[in-house]
Design a protein around this motif. Structure first.
Motif, mmCIF file in Angstrom:
data_model
loop_
_atom_site.group_PDB
_atom_site.id
_atom_site.type_symbol
_atom_site.label_atom_id
_atom_site.label_comp_id
_atom_site.label_asym_id
_atom_site.label_seq_id
_atom_site.Cartn_x
_atom_site.Cartn_y
_atom_site.Cartn_z
ATOM 1 N N TRP A 16 0.820 -1.031 -0.025
ATOM 2 C CA TRP A 16 -0.119 -0.095 -0.074
ATOM 3 C C TRP A 16 0.779 1.252 -0.029
ATOM 4 C CZ3 TRP A 16 -3.643 -2.016 4.352
ATOM 5 C CH2 TRP A 16 -4.246 -3.044 4.001
ATOM 6 N N LYS A 17 2.072 1.154 0.710
ATOM 7 C CA LYS A 17 2.904 2.420 0.473
ATOM 8 C C LYS A 17 3.603 2.716 -0.724
ATOM 9 C CE LYS A 17 5.844 3.243 3.852
ATOM 10 N NZ LYS A 17 7.056 3.011 4.629
ATOM 11 N N ASN A 18 3.859 1.559 -1.531
ATOM 12 C CA ASN A 18 4.888 1.814 -2.559
ATOM 13 C C ASN A 18 4.292 1.640 -3.850
ATOM 14 O OD1 ASN A 18 7.491 2.330 -0.891
ATOM 15 N ND2 ASN A 18 6.829 0.341 -0.026
ATOM 16 N N TYR A 19 3.501 0.919 -4.034
ATOM 17 C CA TYR A 19 2.927 0.163 -5.415
ATOM 18 C C TYR A 19 1.901 1.246 -6.134
ATOM 19 C CZ TYR A 19 4.970 -4.398 -5.085
ATOM 20 O OH TYR A 19 5.941 -5.258 -5.051
ATOM 21 N N PRO A 20 1.967 1.380 -7.271
ATOM 22 C CA PRO A 20 1.033 2.213 -8.177
ATOM 23 C C PRO A 20 -0.373 1.511 -7.865
ATOM 24 C CG PRO A 20 2.789 1.817 -9.722
ATOM 25 C CD PRO A 20 3.035 0.653 -8.276
ATOM 26 N N MET A 21 -1.415 2.375 -7.945
ATOM 27 C CA MET A 21 -2.628 1.798 -7.345
ATOM 28 C C MET A 21 -3.035 0.834 -8.443
ATOM 29 S SD MET A 21 -4.975 2.002 -5.361
ATOM 30 C CE MET A 21 -4.289 3.586 -4.513
ATOM 31 N N THR A 22 -2.742 0.823 -9.895
ATOM 32 C CA THR A 22 -3.070 -0.298 -10.607
ATOM 33 C C THR A 22 -2.658 -1.465 -10.289
ATOM 34 O OG1 THR A 22 -1.230 0.323 -12.085
ATOM 35 C CG2 THR A 22 -3.265 1.417 -12.857
#
Length: 299
Positions: A227-233
């Motif tokens: 949740w902190k680091n990944y793009p929302m897609t």
């Protein structure tokens, strides 16, 4: 005028491993690289570790925490480090005698190199692995084809780089902290490279991960790392996959620890609310995170 070598700060976090810390500090005295300081951050040990260090290793800077603060205590060590480079060790790991010297050379030769990942080897095969290092002592292998993180039982970092991107995620307490820092280092445009001729030895013991702590923190922090680091897609499909794995392995292994960890991640999400900073999609796709490791402890 003779050119002085850069100072290296060795930072060790310890908690109730007096004998292991003693061996690690003794081994550090044998380093071929001499321009270094050793910082031990004690996380509230009660087994005599503090007295042993004060008596046997007066050269060590000992920082005493009032309680077990988890990886937050590493950050205190990093902030107190005076060196241009920082060597990160566990309390049960130590570098080969020439490792720090080789690490400094790697940093000097590449200003975009943010973290040097040591080849962390099993201490209990020390004689065998040490022989192999001697046989290949002039070879190195930098992995260029994919992005990688590092093992906190042996790594070197430029202090100004990890100051720039932020240190370990204190909210994690344990586990996945190296991967979280790696995302930020890579996203800032620096490299993390592995070198097979820069070795550290780690007293890895599966017994140390037999309690609820490892599966709980691995699972909870897997959600937070995502949740902190990944793009929302990427966040949405991987989140659903993690939820599926939580339920699947809870049933398979007859445990509730994964469920407790998942609900802790959800109900305590405020701890990461202001820390979300998605990295470039290329980094998220190519820094391979083995999320499934969270669910292997009760097999």
């Amino acid at each position: 005028m003779l050119q002085t070598q850069p100072l290296v700060s060795v930072v060790i976090l310890c908690w109730n491993r007096k004998d292991d810390v003693k061996e690690s500090l003794t081994r550090l005295r044998g380093q071929t690289y001499k321009e270094m300081e050793v910082i031990v951050v004690d996380n509230g040990s009660t087994d005599g570790t503090i007295a042993m260090i004060e008596e046997d290793f007066p050269e060590v800077r000992l920082l005493k925490m009032p309680k077990n603060m988890g990886i937050e205590a590493y950050n205190i060590g990093f902030k107190n480090a005076k060196g241009e480079y920082i060597v990160i060790l566990d309390d049960d790991s130590f570098p080969a005698e020439d490792a720090i010297e080789k690490m400094v050379d790697k940093f000097k030769n590449d200003e975009k190199l943010g973290i040097v990942a040591f080849d962390v080897r099993n201490y209990f095969s020390y004689d065998e692995t040490n022989k192999k290092v001697e046989e290949k002592k002039n070879t190195s292998a930098a992995i260029q084809n994919y992005l990688m993180a590092f093992n906190g039982a042996g790594a070197g970092a430029r202090k100004d780089v990890i100051e720039q991107v932020g240190f370990y995620p204190e909210e994690f307490f344990l586990y996945w902290n190296e991967q979280d820092l790696s995302f930020r280092v890579l996203d800032a445009g620096y490299k993390i490279e592995f070198f097979s001729d820069i070795v550290s030895y780690h007293k890895y013991s599966p017994a140390n991960r037999a309690s609820w702590r490892a599966p709980f923190y691995y699972t909870r922090n897997a959600f937070w790392l995502l949740w902190k680091n990944y793009p929302m897609t990427m966040v949405i499909p991987i989140t659903f996959r993690l939820i599926y794995l939580v339920f699947y392995y809870s049933l398979e292994q007859y445990t509730t620890v994964y469920l407790k960890a998942m609900f802790s991640a959800i109900f305590n999400i405020k701890q990461i609310k202001d820390k979300r900073k998605p990295v470039k999609k290329y980094i998220a796709e190519n820094l391979r995170i083995p999320f499934d490791v969270s669910f292997t402890f009760y097999r």
